[in-house]
Design a protein around this motif. Structure first.
Motif, short mmCIF file in Angstrom:
data_model
loop_
_atom_site.label_atom_id
_atom_site.label_comp_id
_atom_site.label_asym_id
_atom_site.label_seq_id
_atom_site.Cartn_x
_atom_site.Cartn_y
_atom_site.Cartn_z
N HIS A 1 38.62 56.35 58.99
CA HIS A 1 39.29 55.77 57.83
C HIS A 1 38.46 54.63 57.27
O HIS A 1 37.46 54.21 57.87
N GLN A 2 38.90 54.10 56.13
CA GLN A 2 38.22 52.97 55.51
C GLN A 2 39.23 52.17 54.68
O GLN A 2 40.29 52.67 54.32
N THR A 3 38.87 50.91 54.41
CA THR A 3 39.71 50.08 53.55
C THR A 3 39.69 50.65 52.13
O THR A 3 38.67 51.12 51.65
N VAL A 4 40.84 50.57 51.43
CA VAL A 4 40.95 51.30 50.17
C VAL A 4 41.57 50.48 49.04
O VAL A 4 42.36 50.99 48.27
N PHE A 5 41.18 49.19 48.94
CA PHE A 5 41.47 48.51 47.68
C PHE A 5 40.68 49.21 46.56
O PHE A 5 41.16 49.39 45.45
N ALA A 6 39.46 49.60 46.90
CA ALA A 6 38.65 50.40 45.99
C ALA A 6 38.35 51.73 46.66
O ALA A 6 38.21 51.80 47.88
N MET A 7 38.28 52.78 45.86
CA MET A 7 37.95 54.11 46.37
C MET A 7 37.06 54.80 45.35
O MET A 7 37.01 54.41 44.18
N ASN B 1 35.49 46.29 47.54
CA ASN B 1 36.46 45.98 48.59
C ASN B 1 36.29 44.55 49.08
O ASN B 1 37.27 43.84 49.32
N ARG B 2 35.03 44.11 49.24
CA ARG B 2 34.80 42.73 49.66
C ARG B 2 35.31 41.74 48.62
O ARG B 2 35.92 40.71 48.95
N VAL B 3 35.07 42.06 47.34
CA VAL B 3 35.54 41.18 46.26
C VAL B 3 37.06 41.06 46.28
O VAL B 3 37.62 39.97 46.14
N VAL B 4 37.76 42.17 46.45
CA VAL B 4 39.22 42.15 46.42
C VAL B 4 39.78 41.33 47.58
O VAL B 4 40.71 40.52 47.39
N VAL B 5 39.23 41.51 48.77
CA VAL B 5 39.70 40.73 49.91
C VAL B 5 39.50 39.24 49.66
O VAL B 5 40.39 38.42 49.94
N ASP B 6 38.34 38.88 49.10
CA ASP B 6 38.09 37.47 48.79
C ASP B 6 39.07 36.95 47.73
O ASP B 6 39.57 35.83 47.82
N LEU B 7 39.35 37.75 46.73
CA LEU B 7 40.28 37.34 45.68
C LEU B 7 41.68 37.10 46.24
O LEU B 7 42.32 36.08 45.95
N LEU B 8 42.16 38.02 47.05
CA LEU B 8 43.53 37.93 47.54
C LEU B 8 43.71 36.86 48.61
O LEU B 8 44.80 36.31 48.79
N SER B 9 42.62 36.56 49.32
CA SER B 9 42.72 35.56 50.38
C SER B 9 42.42 34.16 49.89
O SER B 9 42.64 33.19 50.60
N GLY B 10 41.87 34.03 48.65
CA GLY B 10 41.52 32.72 48.13
C GLY B 10 40.15 32.26 48.57
O GLY B 10 39.74 31.14 48.25
N ARG B 11 39.43 33.10 49.32
CA ARG B 11 38.08 32.72 49.73
C ARG B 11 37.14 32.82 48.55
O ARG B 11 37.36 33.57 47.60
N THR B 12 36.05 32.13 48.59
CA THR B 12 35.04 32.17 47.54
C THR B 12 34.00 33.21 47.90
O THR B 12 33.37 33.12 48.94
N ALA B 13 33.85 34.22 47.04
CA ALA B 13 32.87 35.26 47.31
C ALA B 13 31.47 34.69 47.17
O ALA B 13 31.22 33.79 46.39
#
Length: 697
Positions: free
Chosen positions: A616-622, A526-538
């Motif tokens: 609840h939880q964020t669900v880019f990954a489940m 989930n952290r990786v996906v948020v970084d990818l979509l926001s353009g931030r560097t993981a």
């Protein structure tokens, strides 16, 4: 840790306390036992003066069992390794040595003599010893009650079937059987559901469970209409459709309605008159699947009980339950209790999928020794199929048992209509279902197809990270829903219409993980996906290739707890808000810019304020467990770096078959973890299979 025996157990002597402490402390320190397990047996031991440390260990393991999916503990075969939690969840336990009694027969005999343990017919004791299986008494009662009820339903003939109408309906929906052709198992399932009060239809994705149950409902409606004429205000037989989660119930509705007009175009000959077709359509469209808890009417004041039970059964002539592999032991018992004896109960599912999160493997236990390779029924039932349903082919080509029993209630669907013969997903699914399953053959099925294969295998990145190729796939998979949401409504489009489309786009792709924790678990991905979509560097991955893989979506700002585009997964039922475990929604702005969470609804979309969301939880990954009951056009299945007890054939099969059209499998480069996972199977202690099928099975 200090045990509570001296305080809670005055009958336990100070002399015996050190022995008990020494026996149980390693199991507590390693995470095998929790404080509640120890306290329960401490208290019970105090009541009867039980001081044998090995007896108390057995009782504590029995109390622990349902929390880990078992309904009992097998004192003869359980090993210390099977009891230990996953290493990453109990780092402090490394080096702790666990010892179970070496003489298992003597252990069983000693436990059986305890005043806290009764036999099969002793309902007054808190534990039941049946052979070498030690149950909490409540779960043994569930098992016996469920087995007795199902055995009775499996052989109960439904008396109100018109043979001529049934045979005409089967021909209309399935065609005429030709000599030498394999038995049509969808047709068999439909006939079985008409002739029996209980039917199990098991099959993998695309094997036609939906068509089978739609045919069952059509045939039953035709029988009902021929008897009742045209009663005013009654659309059809009283029918209840249910699934374990809100998501699965929603998918059940979608599947029943998909292609309905095409289905009805061929269903006319199954009915008594042409005018009945419109009434049948109204009946099918009017069916509203719900969660099992809602069907049984869960009572928050008494969480373990429902309004509907044996004394107050459901007002339904037909009860159909989808995704039965997800239904736990206690809930299945209460469901069967609540279905009236004269009603039909049809269970749909895939016995090869993961079992329920809670205790039990009900569907697998019920299917028992049935095989996807052949059809087996009793000779008497095969003759009924010939005489009443016109299916002489079962008597001619099926395997016939001498006595009636479970075989007469279970159909294994064997033909996938979703995947092409060369599909890697289809080949893998068939390999997993084979009676002579070979893990190497299953791995080969994922790698043997050509460049146009629907399977992509990728290795992990350095130090168990997400590789660049996977990062690009993730970004491409999730960008469409975010771009659509951030662009806002198109000309003439309402916000509700926009959000329906956003939810649809989001459900096209999902990352499914074997584990919750770790870099390759749900939290890390989930952290990786948020970084990818926001353009931030993981952290730890600043390479330019990965940076280029990230889209920079204008307006996407994942800051704070709730942000536009955040997908959320409900993990706890809330009957007041009408959100249930497994429901997925997306944080969206309303017309005025205020944040709300959009969830799919029968009418399109419904909105819930973020403050009202249950857990609840964020669900880019489940987790793959949470993905049961869902399907995605493209699924990325992420396996861990090392083999683990969680990683089994059922888990990998479930993850891969969530994909409709394409799967990307992220595993170790040598594929040794994939092979080891496929070689392992879910093992849950349960006596239901023996109770239903007989002790020889």
């Amino acid at each position: 840790m200090k045990l509570s025996v001296p305080q809670l157990a005055p009958l336990v002597t100070e002399r015996s306390y050190p022995m008990i402490a020494r026996r149980l402390l390693p199991f507590r320190a390693s995470g095998v036992l929790q404080g509640v397990d120890v306290h329960v047996v401490d208290h019970l031991a105090a009541l009867v003066g039980e001081t044998d440390p090995d007896v108390l260990l057995a009782l504590a393991l029995s109390v622990r069992a349902p929390r880990h999916g078992h309904i009992c503990v097998d004192l003869a075969s359980t090993t210390a390794d099977e009891l230990l939690p996953e290493p990453d969840e109990t780092q402090a336990a490394s080096g702790v040595s666990l010892e179970l009694p070496s003489d298992r027969l003597a252990w069983v005999e000693t436990v059986g003599r305890s005043k806290l343990v009764g036999g099969r017919d002793d309902a007054a004791k808190p534990f039941v010893l049946d052979g070498t299986w030690l149950y909490p008494a409540r779960y043994f009662a569930y098992q016996r009650r469920l087995a007795e009820a199902l055995r009775g339903r499996m052989t109960r003939l439904q008396p109100w079937v018109d043979p001529a109408l049934l045979q005409r309906g089967l021909r209309a929906l399935f065609g005429n059987e030709t000599s030498g052709q394999p038995i049509d198992r969808q047709k068999l399932a439909a006939a079985m559901a008409l002739l029996r009060g209980f039917t199990v239809v098991s099959g993998g994705p695309g094997t036609g469970k939906t068509y089978a149950v739609r045919s069952v409902l059509t045939l039953l409606w035709a029988q009902w209409a021929s008897r009742t004429g045209d009663p005013p205000g009654t659309p059809g037989p009283r029918t209840a459709l249910a699934a374990p989660t809100g998501k699965a119930a929603s998918r059940m509705k979608e599947a029943l309605l998909a292609g309905l007009d095409e289905f009805l175009a061929g269903a006319g000959p199954a009915l008594a008159s042409d005018q009945d077709l419109a009434r049948l359509r109204d009946y099918l469209v009017g069916l509203q699947p719900c969660t099992l808890h809602r069907l049984l009417e869960w009572n928050p004041a008494s969480p373990t009980r429902f309004r509907h039970n044996a004394a107050n059964p459901l007002r339904a002539d037909i009860v159909v339950v989808d995704e039965t592999s997800m239904v736990d032991f206690a809930l299945m018992t209460k469901l069967v209790d609540a279905v009236a004896p004269e009603a039909r109960l049809v269970l749909l599912g895939d016995q090869h999928q993961l079992a329920s999160v809670e205790a039990g493997t009900v569907l697998a236990d019920l299917c028992g020794p049935t095989s996807v390779s052949n059809v087996t029924v009793s000779r008497g039932f095969a003759e009924e199929l010939r005489d009443i349903a016109g299916m002489a082919e079962v008597l001619e080509a099926g395997r016939l048992s001498a006595e009636p029993g479970p075989y007469d209630a279970i159909v294994q669907l064997d033909r996938s209509r979703r995947f092409t013969p060369g599909s890697g997903i289809g080949l893998f699914a068939r390999a997993c279902l084979a009676d002579d399953f070979d893990p190497r053959r299953a791995v080969q099925s994922l790698t043997s197809s050509g460049p146009d294969s629907d399977v992509t295998l990728l290795g992990h990145g350095p130090h168990g990270t997400v590789p660049d190729a996977a990062a690009r796939i993730i970004a491409q998979g999730y960008a469409p829903y975010l771009e659509r949401l951030l662009a806002g409504p198109q000309h003439g489009e309402t916000h509700a219409q926009l959000h329906v489309d956003v939810l649809r786009l989001f459900d096209r792709f999902r990352v499914l993980c074997a584990h919750r924790a770790g870099r390759l678990g749900v939290a890390g991905i989930n952290r990786v996906v948020v970084d990818l979509l926001s353009g931030r560097t993981a952290a730890g991955s600043a390479d330019t290739a990965r940076h280029r893989a990230r889209p920079r979506l204008a307006g996407f700002s994942p800051v704070g707890e709730f942000w536009v585009g955040r997908p959320v997964l409900i993990v706890r039922n809330d009957y007041v808000v009408r959100l249930f475990n497994g429901d997925v929604g997306i944080v969206v702005p309303d017309d005025g810019g205020a944040l709300q969470v959009a969830f799919p609804d029968a009418d399109g979309v419904r909105y819930v304020a973020p403050a009202r969301l249950p857990e609840h939880q964020t669900v880019f990954a489940m987790t793959i467990h949470k993905s049961q009951g869902s399907e995605f056009d493209h699924a990325m299945v992420v396996l861990p770096e090392r083999a683990s007890a969680v990683l089994t054939r059922e888990l990998i099969y479930t993850g891969v078959t969530r994909a409709r059209h394409r799967v990307t499998l992220l595993c170790d480069g040598a594929r040794s973890v994939l092979l080891a996972g496929l070689a392992a199977t879910v093992r849950r202690a349960s006596g239901l299979r023996a109770e239903v099928w007989g002790t020889s099975v």
